[in-house]
Scaffold this active site. Structure first.
Site, short mmCIF file in Angstrom:
data_model
loop_
_atom_site.label_atom_id
_atom_site.label_comp_id
_atom_site.label_asym_id
_atom_site.label_seq_id
_atom_site.Cartn_x
_atom_site.Cartn_y
_atom_site.Cartn_z
N GLU A 281 0.82 -1.21 0.00
CA GLU A 281 0.00 0.00 0.00
C GLU A 281 0.85 1.26 0.00
O GLU A 281 0.54 2.23 -0.69
CB GLU A 281 -0.94 0.01 1.20
CG GLU A 281 -1.81 1.25 1.25
CD GLU A 281 -3.06 1.07 2.09
OE1 GLU A 281 -3.58 2.10 2.53
OE2 GLU A 281 -3.51 -0.07 2.28
N ASP A 285 0.66 4.12 -2.94
CA ASP A 285 0.35 5.53 -2.66
C ASP A 285 1.39 6.46 -3.28
O ASP A 285 1.05 7.42 -3.98
CB ASP A 285 0.33 5.77 -1.14
CG ASP A 285 -0.89 5.17 -0.46
OD1 ASP A 285 -1.85 4.83 -1.17
OD2 ASP A 285 -0.87 5.03 0.77
N SER A 535 -7.50 2.52 -2.21
CA SER A 535 -6.16 3.01 -1.90
C SER A 535 -5.39 3.35 -3.16
O SER A 535 -4.37 4.04 -3.10
CB SER A 535 -5.38 1.96 -1.10
OG SER A 535 -5.98 1.74 0.15
N ASP A 581 -19.55 10.53 -15.97
CA ASP A 581 -20.60 9.99 -15.12
C ASP A 581 -20.61 8.46 -15.21
O ASP A 581 -20.68 7.89 -16.31
CB ASP A 581 -21.96 10.55 -15.55
CG ASP A 581 -23.02 10.37 -14.49
OD1 ASP A 581 -22.70 9.86 -13.41
OD2 ASP A 581 -24.18 10.76 -14.76
N VAL A 582 -20.50 7.81 -14.08
CA VAL A 582 -20.52 6.35 -14.02
C VAL A 582 -21.94 5.93 -13.64
O VAL A 582 -22.44 6.28 -12.57
CB VAL A 582 -19.51 5.82 -12.99
CG1 VAL A 582 -19.55 4.30 -12.91
CG2 VAL A 582 -18.11 6.30 -13.34
N ASP A 607 -24.08 9.65 -7.02
CA ASP A 607 -24.62 8.46 -6.37
C ASP A 607 -23.65 8.03 -5.27
O ASP A 607 -22.47 8.40 -5.28
CB ASP A 607 -24.85 7.32 -7.38
CG ASP A 607 -23.59 6.91 -8.11
OD1 ASP A 607 -22.68 6.33 -7.46
OD2 ASP A 607 -23.48 7.15 -9.32
#
Length: 635
Positions: A281, A285, A535, A581-582, A607
Site C-alpha cells: 500500500e 500511494d 487506496s 458519469d458512471v 450516487d
C-alpha cells in the site's frame, strides 16, 4: 459532551464491573473494545512500564470555525480562498486559560511532567508509568497485545476522568483503539463478457493493467500536465508500519514514467521510515500520487512519530519563568496567562527521534502533526479508515474538528472510501444494516471511491468497482453543500435498498471516484500486477488536485483547499463535462435474504457508489480555474 454512568451500555458495564461511578465521568462511554483478528493478549503491563497518552483538550470558537470554513471554501463567498494561517487557527480554537490550568493542575497533581503540546495548544501528549495512568484515569487497566513483531498497550476497560475535568477534555487517546488495517488487494482478472458487436469506436487502447500512461489516457492528461512550481507540494500518509522504498519508486518511474516529466525521489519523509520490506500500500500511494501529480514535490508522512519523541522533555523547562509557573501551579497560584505560556513553551520541535513508542495511535499522531506544522503540502491523500460503530462519538466529533482546522488553512484532505462496499453489520434483534466508514464519512474531507473499466483489457468507459465504499453516515448529518444532489439521487434512483439499512439524512459519500482496479505496482524491486482498492484511486485523484493547484498558484490564485463545496456546485455552473458519469454497476453489502449482497447502484449524476464520477482532467481543470479573485495563499 461527557457522559455519566447512566449512559454506559450493558457490554461496557460488564467490562467495568469493578468501576465505581463515583470515580468520575466516562468521556468515551460508547467506545467498544474489540480485539482485532491476529492480535493476542499477553497480560498486564508492569506498573513501571511507560505508556503514552494523548489528551484532546476542549477547544473554543467552534461555531466561528465552521462559519470560516464555509466562507473560505464556497466559491460564491467573498472570502473564498482567504485561508487562515496556523497561528490564526490557534488564536481561534486554543483552549481557554481555565481549561489549560485545570488540565495542567490535574496532570501535575499526579506527578505527570513529560508532556508536549502542539502549536494550537489543544492536544497534549504525555508519558507516564502505567500505574500513574491508572490512578489518573480510574477504570483503565493497561495490558500488552501483540501481532507478529508489533506490540501495543491498551486498556480493555473504560476510563473515567474527574467530574470537574470532563468539560475540559474531549477524549484521551492511546487507551482503546487498535490501529485500523485497510489493505489493498491483489486479484486476478475475471474476464468480463462483452456484448457481441460492442463498438468502442476504434479508439480503445488494449492494455494489460492500469499504469500511469493508462490513467493519463483515460482521464485525458497529456505529457505536459506536470507540476512547474517549487512552492507547490502534495503528500500521502502511511500507517501500520507500512514503508515505501526510494529504489522502488525509481524503478517504477523507469518502467512506467517515460511519457511525462517526473521526479524519482520523495522530497521529505516526516516520521519513522523503517528499513524492512516495502509495503504494497505504501508503494502504491507514493508511485501513483507522484505519477499523476507528476513533477510536484512530494512528502510522505510515514508512521508519524509522537510529539514526545521529536523533542523529549518535561513540562518544566530551562526558562526560570517556566519553572516558576510550574511551582506556582503546584501551589495553586497559577495565573491564566502563565498556563498559555507554559504550553506554548512546551510545543514539540525538530530534534532527535528516540525510537518508536508502542502505545501511540498512528492516525492520531498524524493529526497532531497537522496541528503542529505551519508549512504543509496543500494536498494530502490518506488510505485509512475504520467502521463508525467501532469508534466513540467523542473521538469522531473531535477528529472532525481537526479536519475543519485543516480546511480553514486551505488543505485538501482526501480519504479512500473503503473496500467493503456499503458494509454490513448485525444490530440488536438480529437484523442487518449497512456499515459506514470513518473518516470517509466526515463532512470536511473529500472521499474517493473506485471504478473499473467496463472491458478490463481496453481503455473504455468505467463501471462501479463492486468493492467501492459508499453510503450514509450514522453520525454526521448531511451537509448543505450536498443536500440537493443527494435528494435527487434518493428521488430518482430506480432501486434503493430498504430504508432500514441506511440513514438517508446522514453525510453521503463518496464525492468522486477514479479507477481502483488492476494496477501495476513496484514493491521490493518487483513489478506486481492486479493490485486493487480505493487506496489506488485516492492518490490518483490527489495528484490531479495538486496539478490543478499548480495552475492556480501560477495565476496568483489560492489553492483549492476544502474541495467539496466547489465540487457540488460544478453541475449548476454548467461544468457537467468535468466528470465522466458512471451509471452502471452496484457495490456489495450484506449477504442476507433481503438485499442479497447488493448495496447501492450507480445512477446518472451523483450516487453513493462513485460520487460525481471520475475526472475528465482538462474539463475539470478549466472548471476550477475561474478568473483571478482576491485571496492570499496563506497557510
Amino acid at each position: 459532551m461527557a457522559r455519566g454512568c447512566r449512559g454506559v451500555p450493558a457490554m461496557l458495564a460488564l467490562w467495568a464491573a469493578s468501576w465505581s461511578c463515583a470515580a468520575g465521568l466516562a468521556l468515551e462511554w460508547d467506545q467498544p473494545f474489540r480485539l482485532p483478528p491476529g492480535w493476542t493478549h499477553t497480560g498486564r503491563v508492569n506498573p513501571s512500564h511507560e505508556v503514552q497518552l494523548t489528551f484532546a483538550l476542549h477547544q473554543q470558537g467552534m461555531g466561528h470555525l465552521a462559519w470560516l470554513v464555509n466562507a473560505v471554501s464556497d466559491p460564491h463567498s467573498p472570502r473564498y480562498g482567504q485561508h487562515l494561517s496556523l497561528e490564526q487557527v490557534r488564536n481561534l480554537v486554543q483552549p481557554s486559560p481555565a481549561t489549560l490550568m485545570a488540565v495542567l493542575k490535574w496532570l501535575q497533581g499526579h506527578g505527570v511532567e513529560k508532556c508536549r503540546s502542539v502549536m494550537t495548544l489543544d492536544f497534549l501528549e504525555c508519558r507516564m508509568p502505567a500505574s500513574t495512568a491508572e490512578r489518573l484515569l480510574p477504570g483503565a487497566e493497561f495490558h500488552h497485545y501483540v501481532k507478529g513483531q508489533r506490540s501495543v498497550v491498551r486498556s480493555p476497560l473504560p476510563y473515567t476522568v474527574p467530574e470537574e475535568l470532563a468539560e475540559h477534555v474531549d477524549f484521551v487517546g492511546g487507551l482503546h483503539r487498535f490501529p485500523a488495517e485497510r489493505k489493498v488487494v491483489s486479484r486476478a482478472w475475471a474476464k468480463k463478457e462483452t456484448e457481441s458487436g460492442q463498438d468502442y469506436g476504434g479508439r480503445a487502447a488494449f492494455h494489460l493493467g492500469v499504469t500511469p500512461s493508462i490513467i493519463r489516457k483515460r482521464y485525458n492528461m497529456t505529457g505536459e500536465d506536470i507540476g512547474l512550481l517549487p512552492n507547490n507540494s502534495q503528500a500521502c500518509a502511511q500507517f501500520l508500519e507500512q514503508y515505501f522504498h526510494q529504489a522502488d519508486l525509481a524503478e517504477f518511474m523507469q518502467l512506467f514514467g517515460s511519457s511525462f516529466g517526473h521526479r524519482s525521489q520523495v522530497d521529505q519523509v516526516v516520521g519513522h521510515q523503517g528499513k524492512g520490506k516495502a509495503g504494497l500500500e505504501a508503494s502504491l500511494d507514493v508511485e501513483y500520487i507522484m505519477s499523476t501529480g507528476a513533477n510536484i514535490s512530494t512528502w510522505v508522512f510515514s508512521n508519524a512519530a509522537p510529539l514526545a519523541e521529536l523533542e523529549p522533555g518535561a513540562i518544566h523547562h530551562d526558562n526560570p519563568g517556566d519553572r516558576l509557573c510550574c511551582q506556582q501551579e503546584l501551589m495553586g497560584e497559577l495565573h491564566t496567562s502563565c498556563a498559555v505560556d507554559l504550553l506554548s513553551a512546551g510545543r514539540a520541535g525538530a530534534g532527535r527521534p528516540s525510537g518508536r513508542h508502542e502505545s501511540q495511535e498512528p492516525f492520531l499522531a498524524w493529526l497532531l502533526l497537522l496541528s503542529n506544522m505551519s508549512s504543509l503540502p496543500w494536498v494530502h491523500s490518506v488510505s485509512y479508515g475504520d467502521d463508525e460503530d467501532s469508534l466513540s462519538l467523542a473521538y469522531m466529533e473531535r477528529v472532525n474538528v481537526e479536519f475543519m482546522k485543516a480546511a480553514a488553512r486551505g488543505l485538501t484532505i482526501l480519504f479512500a472510501s473503503g473496500d467493503d462496499g456499503a458494509g454490513c453489520r448485525r444490530v440488536p434483534g438480529g437484523n442487518h444494516t449497512f456499515r459506514p466508514s470513518f473518516p470517509a464519512s466526515s463532512p470536511y474531507v473529500t472521499t474517493v471511491g473506485g471504478t473499473s473499466f467496463k472491458n478490463p483489457f481496453l481503455v473504455t468507459a468505467e463501471v462501479t468497482d463492486y468493492i467501492s465504499g459508499g453510503g450514509f453516515s450514522n453520525v454526521f448529518p448531511m451537509p448543505d453543500y450536498q443536500a440537493a444532489a443527494v435528494r435527487q439521487f434518493l428521488h430518482s434512483a430506480s432501486k434503493l435498498p430498504p430504508s432500514s439499512y441506511y440513514n438517508s439524512s446522514g453525510r453521503a459519500y463518496p464525492d468522486l471516484s477514479a479507477l481502483s482496479d488492476n494496477y501495476w505496482v513496484v514493491t521490493n524491486r518487483i513489478p506486481l500486477p492486479w493490485v486493487s482498492g480505493t487506496s489506488a484511486s485516492t492518490p490518483v485523484v490527489g495528484g490531479m488536485v495538486a496539478l490543478i493547484n499548480d495552475r492556480r498558484l501560477q495565476q496568483g490564485l489560492a489553492p483549492l483547499g476544502f474541495l467539496n463545496p466547489t465540487l457540488y456546485q460544478l453541475l449548476e455552473q454548467g461544468h457537467d463535462s468535468a466528470f465522466y458519469d458512471v451509471t452502471e454497476g452496484c457495490h456489495l453489502s450484506c449477504l442476507d435474504g433481503t438485499v442479497q449482497g447488493q448495496g447501492f447502484c450507480a445512477s446518472p449524476s451523483w450516487d453513493p457508489v462513485t460520487g460525481w464520477g471520475t475526472p475528465n482532467f482538462p474539463r475539470l481543470l478549466r472548471a476550477l480555474l475561474p478568473p483571478a479573485r482576491g485571496g492570499a495563499a496563506a497557510r
